[in-house]
Design a protein around this motif. Structure first.
Motif, PDB file in Angstrom:
ATOM      1  N   ALA A   1       0.847  -1.198   0.000  1.00 57.66           N
ATOM      2  CA  ALA A   1       0.000   0.000   0.000  1.00 57.66           C
ATOM      3  C   ALA A   1       0.883   1.248   0.000  1.00 57.66           C
ATOM      4  O   ALA A   1       0.572   2.250  -0.648  1.00 57.66           O
ATOM      5  CB  ALA A   1      -0.920  -0.014   1.220  1.00 57.66           C
TER       6      ALA A   1
ATOM      7  N   VAL B   1       2.037   2.053  -3.526  1.00 55.98           N
ATOM      8  CA  VAL B   1       0.996   2.688  -4.332  1.00 55.98           C
ATOM      9  C   VAL B   1       0.911   4.162  -3.965  1.00 55.98           C
ATOM     10  O   VAL B   1       0.850   5.039  -4.822  1.00 55.98           O
ATOM     11  CB  VAL B   1      -0.366   1.992  -4.115  1.00 55.98           C
ATOM     12  N   LYS B   2       0.977   4.435  -2.647  1.00 57.17           N
ATOM     13  CA  LYS B   2       0.894   5.812  -2.160  1.00 57.17           C
ATOM     14  C   LYS B   2       2.092   6.638  -2.656  1.00 57.17           C
ATOM     15  O   LYS B   2       1.926   7.723  -3.179  1.00 57.17           O
ATOM     16  CB  LYS B   2       0.868   5.800  -0.622  1.00 57.17           C
TER      17      LYS B   2
ATOM     18  N   GLN C   1      -4.615   3.011  -8.285  1.00 55.88           N
ATOM     19  CA  GLN C   1      -4.639   1.590  -7.911  1.00 55.88           C
ATOM     20  C   GLN C   1      -4.797   0.692  -9.143  1.00 55.88           C
ATOM     21  O   GLN C   1      -4.159  -0.345  -9.248  1.00 55.88           O
ATOM     22  CB  GLN C   1      -5.797   1.371  -6.927  1.00 55.88           C
ATOM     23  N   GLU C   2      -5.647   1.122 -10.085  1.00 57.97           N
ATOM     24  CA  GLU C   2      -5.938   0.268 -11.246  1.00 57.97           C
ATOM     25  C   GLU C   2      -4.707   0.034 -12.128  1.00 57.97           C
ATOM     26  O   GLU C   2      -4.644  -0.948 -12.863  1.00 57.97           O
ATOM     27  CB  GLU C   2      -7.075   0.868 -12.081  1.00 57.97           C
TER      28      GLU C   2
ATOM     29  N   GLU D   1      -2.996  -3.383 -11.581  1.00 58.58           N
ATOM     30  CA  GLU D   1      -3.667  -4.650 -11.906  1.00 58.58           C
ATOM     31  C   GLU D   1      -2.900  -5.382 -13.014  1.00 58.58           C
ATOM     32  O   GLU D   1      -2.203  -4.763 -13.805  1.00 58.58           O
ATOM     33  CB  GLU D   1      -5.101  -4.387 -12.384  1.00 58.58           C
TER      34      GLU D   1
ATOM     35  N   LYS E   1       0.272  -8.511  -3.604  1.00 57.40           N
ATOM     36  CA  LYS E   1      -0.272  -7.153  -3.483  1.00 57.40           C
ATOM     37  C   LYS E   1      -0.987  -6.951  -2.163  1.00 57.40           C
ATOM     38  O   LYS E   1      -1.853  -7.748  -1.793  1.00 57.40           O
ATOM     39  CB  LYS E   1      -1.235  -6.874  -4.640  1.00 57.40           C
TER      40      LYS E   1
ATOM     41  N   LYS F   1      -3.670  -5.753   0.115  1.00 57.84           N
ATOM     42  CA  LYS F   1      -5.054  -5.335  -0.077  1.00 57.84           C
ATOM     43  C   LYS F   1      -5.557  -4.551   1.129  1.00 57.84           C
ATOM     44  O   LYS F   1      -6.312  -3.594   0.992  1.00 57.84           O
ATOM     45  CB  LYS F   1      -5.945  -6.558  -0.300  1.00 57.84           C
TER      46      LYS F   1
END
Ligand SMILES: [Mn+2]
Length: 326
Positions: free
Chosen positions: A228, A231-232, A238-239, A242, A261, A263
Motif C-alpha cells: 500500500a 501505491v501511495k 490503484q488500477e 492490476e 499485493k 489489499k
C-alpha cells in the motif's frame, strides 16, 4: 434465480434478437476487450437495424478501448429486452446492474462456469471469446456487420486469445478473425493499441516492480511485491497495478512467478503463475486458495517478509527443493 436457463442455439439467439427491441446490453465489471467488443459490437449492429440499444456496465468504459465506442451516445428509452455478453455470473453485474439480475432474457457467453441466471443461454465453452458468438449470431441472422462492428468483434477475439497466442486460440477464432479483417478494419493499429502501448503511469508501475523483482530457488521462482505504501508513494492509480502477474514469467528459466499485493494492512493477495509443470493450484490450496494448474491465487496474512517466507515454504517443496526453512 440461478440454474433456470434454457440452452439455445445460434439460430435461436439470432431469431430472438431480430424479433425484440429496446435492448439493454450488460457486461461484466472491470470490462476487458471481449466485454467491450461484444457489448458494443452487438449494440451497433442492433442500432443499424433501427432498434434501440444501449451498453451498460457498473464500471466506467476503459479509455484504452475508446477506439471502439468513441462516438457512442446512450439512447433514451425504456428497456424491454435485457441481454448479457461475456458475463458468467450475477456477482459480476456490479452495483448498478444488480437490479437486472433476475430479468435477463438472453445471455451470450463462453465461460463454462456460467451460472445460468438468464432465461435463455447461448453458451459455447470452446469459443475463444464471446465476440466469436456474437459474430456467428449476426451472420446467421443476416444482421448488419459494418467496419465498426467488425472492429469491435475482432478486438474481443484478439484480447481473449492474447493476440492469438494463448492455448484457447482455436482454428475457428483465426477463421472468424480473418473474416472480420475482410471488413477493412485497422487491425495493425488495433493490435498496437491493445498489446504494444501502455500509459506512462503503467510504464512507471512496471519499471518499479521490475526494479524490485526478486528471484529465489536457483532463479526458478521470481517474485514481485506491491505494498500500500508503494501505491501511495508512486501517486499512481490503484488500477494501474492490476494485471502484473505475467511480468515475473517473462524471465527465462522462471518456473513459478509470484505477484504479491497488499489489499489491507498485513493482508496480501497473491497471484501465482506456472510456466509448465508446477501445479500452482495445489500450492495455493495449501494456503487456503485455489485456481487452475498454471494460474492460481490465495490470500496470505502477515507483514511482507513473513508473507514471502510463508510462500517460499510451500513453493520450495512443490518445486523439488529441500524445505530450506525449519
Ligand atoms: Mn471473454
Amino acid at each position: 434465480m440461478n440454474g433456470k436457463a434454457q440452452n439455445i442455439s445460434i439460430a435461436d439467439a439470432a431469431g430472438f434478437l431480430k424479433t425484440n427491441d429496446n435492448f439493454y446490453i450488460l457486461t461484466h465489471l472491470s470490462p476487458d476487450g471481449d466485454a467491450m467488443g461484444s457489448g458494443f459490437g452487438l449494440c451497433f449492429a442492433l442500432r443499424a437495424m433501427g432498434k434501440k440499444a444501449n451498453v451498460l456496465c457498473s464500471d466506467p468504459f476503459p479509455k484504452r478501448y475508446s477506439f471502439l465506442y468513441g462516438d457512442y451516445v446512450p439512447m433514451k428509452f425504456t428497456p424491454q429486452t435485457i441481454v448479457t455478453v461475456d458475463l458468467a455470473d450475477t456477482t459480476l453485474f456490479g452495483r448498478e446492474l444488480q437490479v437486472y439480475g433476475d430479468y435477463v432474457d438472453i445471455a451470450i457467453d463462453h465461460h463454462i462456469s456460467n451460472t445460468k441466471y438468464a432465461a435463455r443461454l447461448l453458451l459455447d465453452g470452446n469459443a475463444t471469446a464471446a465476440c466469436e458468438l456474437i459474430y456467428q449470431v449476426l451472420k446467421e441472422g443476416n444482421m448488419p456487420i459494418d467496419k465498426q462492428v467488425a472492429a469491435c468483434l475482432y478486438t474481443g477475439i484478439a484480447t481473449d486469445s492474447g493476440c492469438f497466442k494463448f492455448e484457447n486460440t482455436t482454428p475457428k477464432a483465426h477463421m472468424i478473425a480473418a473474416e472480420l479483417m475482410g471488413y477493412g478494419i485497422p487491425f495493425a493499429k488495433i493490435n498496437r493499441q491493445l498489446f504494444d502501448i501502455k500509459s506512462k503511469a503503467r510504464f512507471m508501475v512496471e519499471q518499479y516492480v521490475i526494479n524490485n523483482l526478486e528471484t529465489y530457488l536457483d532463479d526458478k521462482c521470481a517474485m514481485i511485491a506491491v505494498t500500500a505504501e508503494t501505491v501511495k508513494e508512486t501517486g499512481l492509480a490503484q488500477e494501474e497495478f492490476e494485471g502484473l502477474a505475467s511480468i515475473p514469467m517473462q524471465i527465462e528459466g522462471v518456473e513459478v512467478g509470484v505477484t504479491i499485493k497488499e489489499k489491507e494492512p498485513n493482508k496480501f493477495k497473491v497471484s501465482m503463475r506456472s510456466a509448465e509443470s508446477v501445479n500452482v493450484s495445489d500450492i495455493c490450496a495449501k494456503l487456503g486458495g485455489g485456481g487452475h494448474m498454471r494460474a492460481a491465487g490465495c490470500t496470505v496474512e502477515g507483514d511482507l517478509s513473513q508473507v514471502k517466507l510463508k510462500l517460499l515454504s510451500v513453493i520450495a517443496p512443490a518445486m523439488g527443493f529441500d524445505l530450506w526453512l525449519s
